[in-house]
Write an enzyme that holds these catalytic residues in place. Sequence first.
Site, short mmCIF file in Angstrom:
data_model
loop_
_atom_site.label_atom_id
_atom_site.label_comp_id
_atom_site.label_asym_id
_atom_site.label_seq_id
_atom_site.Cartn_x
_atom_site.Cartn_y
_atom_site.Cartn_z
N ASP A 126 1.52 4.70 1.85
CA ASP A 126 1.02 5.47 3.17
C ASP A 126 1.64 6.96 2.94
O ASP A 126 2.87 7.17 2.36
CB ASP A 126 1.53 4.94 4.25
CG ASP A 126 0.91 3.53 4.43
OD1 ASP A 126 -0.47 3.45 4.12
OD2 ASP A 126 1.41 2.62 5.14
N ASP A 184 9.28 3.21 13.52
CA ASP A 184 9.85 2.09 13.97
C ASP A 184 11.42 1.70 13.62
O ASP A 184 12.33 2.13 14.51
CB ASP A 184 9.42 0.61 14.18
CG ASP A 184 8.58 0.48 12.68
OD1 ASP A 184 8.96 1.21 11.82
OD2 ASP A 184 7.69 -0.46 12.66
N ASP A 187 1.05 -1.16 0.02
CA ASP A 187 -0.07 0.22 0.00
C ASP A 187 0.89 1.32 -0.04
O ASP A 187 2.23 1.09 0.27
CB ASP A 187 -1.07 -0.22 1.17
CG ASP A 187 -0.16 -0.39 2.47
OD1 ASP A 187 0.95 -0.10 2.73
OD2 ASP A 187 -0.84 -1.05 3.24
P1 ATP Z 1 3.94 -3.26 5.22
O1 ATP Z 1 4.65 -3.73 3.80
O2 ATP Z 1 3.74 -4.65 5.85
O3 ATP Z 1 2.57 -2.67 4.93
P2 ATP Z 1 4.86 -1.15 6.44
O4 ATP Z 1 6.23 -0.54 6.96
O5 ATP Z 1 3.95 -0.29 5.28
O6 ATP Z 1 5.13 -2.35 5.91
P3 ATP Z 1 2.79 -0.32 8.09
O7 ATP Z 1 2.28 -1.36 9.30
O8 ATP Z 1 1.76 -0.36 6.79
O9 ATP Z 1 3.97 -1.19 7.79
O10 ATP Z 1 3.10 1.00 8.90
C1 ATP Z 1 3.31 1.94 7.86
C2 ATP Z 1 4.63 2.90 8.53
O11 ATP Z 1 4.14 3.31 9.66
C3 ATP Z 1 5.79 2.05 8.87
O12 ATP Z 1 6.72 1.97 7.97
C4 ATP Z 1 6.51 2.85 10.00
O13 ATP Z 1 7.20 3.73 9.67
C5 ATP Z 1 5.26 3.34 10.76
N1 ATP Z 1 4.94 2.29 11.89
C6 ATP Z 1 3.91 1.38 11.60
N2 ATP Z 1 3.78 0.75 12.82
C7 ATP Z 1 4.56 1.22 13.86
C8 ATP Z 1 4.84 1.13 15.13
N3 ATP Z 1 4.20 0.26 15.80
N4 ATP Z 1 5.85 2.02 15.65
C9 ATP Z 1 6.34 2.82 14.98
N5 ATP Z 1 6.10 3.15 13.75
C10 ATP Z 1 5.32 2.21 13.01
MG MG Z 2 2.17 -0.38 4.72
#
Ligand code: ATP
Ligand code: MG
Length: 432
Positions: free
Chosen positions: A51, A128, A49
Site C-alpha cells: 500500500d 490504527d 500487498d
Molecule cells: P494485511 O497484512 O492484513 O494487509 P495491513 O496492515 O496492510 O495488513 P490493511 O487492511 O491492508 O492492513 O490496511 C492497510 C493500512 O491501513 C493499515 O496498516 C493501517 O495503517 C491502515 N488501516 C487499515 N484499516 C484501518 C482502520 N480500520 N483504522 C485505521 N487504520 C486502518
Molecule cells: Mg494490507
Amino acid sequence: MSKTELEIHPDKVCGRAKDVIRRLQKAGYEAYLVGGCVRDLLLDKTPKDFDIATSARPEEIRRLFNSCRLIGRRFRLAHIYYGRDYLEVATFRAPHDDNDDGGKVNDEGRIIHDNVYGTLEEDVWRRDFTINALFYDPSNGELLDFVGGLDDLRNGKIRLIGDPEKRFREDPVRLLRAIRFAAKLGFDIEPSTEAFVQPLGILLDGVSSARLFDEIIKLLHSGDGWNTFQLLRKYDLLKNVLPLTDEGIADDDTGAFARMLELSLRNTDQRIAEGKSVMPAFLYAVLLWFEVNYISEELQLKGMPENQAIQQAATEALQDQVDFTAVPRRYSNITREIWALQGRFRFRDLRRASVLVSHPRFRAAYDFFCLRAQSGEKVEGDCEWWTAFQHAAPDERPELCKDAPGKKGPPRRKKRRKSSNAKATSAAPSAE
Ligand code: ATP
Ligand code: MG
C-alpha cells in the site's frame, strides 16, 4: 519523531510499487510505502500487498496514471491496475470532527466519512496500530516512525495509536483487527489497548454486516485461523460476530462441535500454507453446523421429512447469521448444498452412491461429512467407505456395494449429538 535507517532489503519491495512511488515523487508529491507491507518487510515476512500513501489527491493520482480507478465513498482511494492486479494508493488523511468537510462521526463516535486530506504527520495519527503506522521511502531507504512503531515491533506489541477507547469507538472493526494482528504475528495486545477489547465488543453490532463478512474471512482465512479463533473466544467477541457458533460451543455437551471447529480451522490453515484454495462456503457450513443440525433434528422429531427439515434449518440459521455478518448468496447456496447432501452418505447402494459422487458438491460435502465423523459426531455412514468408493474404478464399484448395509442404510439414530470415535481418512475442505 524518530528517523531510522532500516534494513529492508530493496529487492523485497515490489517493483511496481517502487515505480509508482518514484513517479509520484517526480511529479512533486510525497509518496511512501505504508502499513502492513512495511511492518511485514521489517519482520522479514512476505507482505500480502504493497500500500502506498501520498500527498497527491485522488484526482491528481488519476491524472498521473492511465490505469487508475478511484473507488470508495467512506474512504476514497486510487487503484492503479496492472491487468487484474492493482496497487492501492491513498491520500494522506487528517483527523477531523463533524464540522469538517468530508469527515463525519456518528453519535457513538464512529467515523462515517473519512475524506479530510492532510499531511503525512497527520496521516500517521489516524492509522490504527503503531506497527501499522511506519512509512518507508524505497527511493532512499528512509523509514519514518512517529509513534514508536519500531519499538512495538521489536517487543511484539499491538498498541492503538492515541486514546484506545476513542479509537475503538471511531471504528469498532479495529477490535477484530487487533486480534487478527495478534494472531498473525504472535504479538500481545498491549494492556491499555487490551483493556477495551472485550468491553467494547458490543460496538461491533453497529458495523455493517458486509464489512463484518469481509473481516471474518480475513480473520479465519488468512492462514492463522485457528489462533485467531481462539483469541476471538478469549476476548469473548465471538458472540458479537458469530453468535450461533458461540452458542453452539456452549450448548454442545459432547464437545464434538468445538473439535469440528478446531479440526476445520487447522486444516484450513494447512491448506493455505500449502497454497491451496479455501472456500468461504465451507467455513460457514462448519460455523453454523451445530445450529442447523439442532433445528433440523427438532423439526424431524415433529415429523418433518429430513430433506425439508435441513432446508428449513439452513434458512433459519443463515437468516439469523446475516443480522451479524452478511453471507453472500454465491456462498450460502453452496453452504446449503453441503448440508443438504449430508443425509445421503448413509445410502451405499450402487445407484445412489454413483449419483452422489458425481454431484458437483460431492467433494465439499464428503470433506464435511468426514470432518463431522472425525470430530466425534455420531454420523450415519462410513467415511472410509466413501473414500474407497470415489476412488474405485467403475467396474470395482459394484463389488464395494455388495457388502454395504441394506438399501435403507443403518437404522436412523434417535438421539442427537452422541459422541463416537468414528475415524475419518480426510477432513480437509477441498477446493472447488
Ligand atoms: P494485511 O497484512 O492484513 O494487509 P495491513 O496492515 O496492510 O495488513 P490493511 O487492511 O491492508 O492492513 O490496511 C492497510 C493500512 O491501513 C493499515 O496498516 C493501517 O495503517 C491502515 N488501516 C487499515 N484499516 C484501518 C482502520 N480500520 N483504522 C485505521 N487504520 C486502518
Ligand atoms: Mg494490507
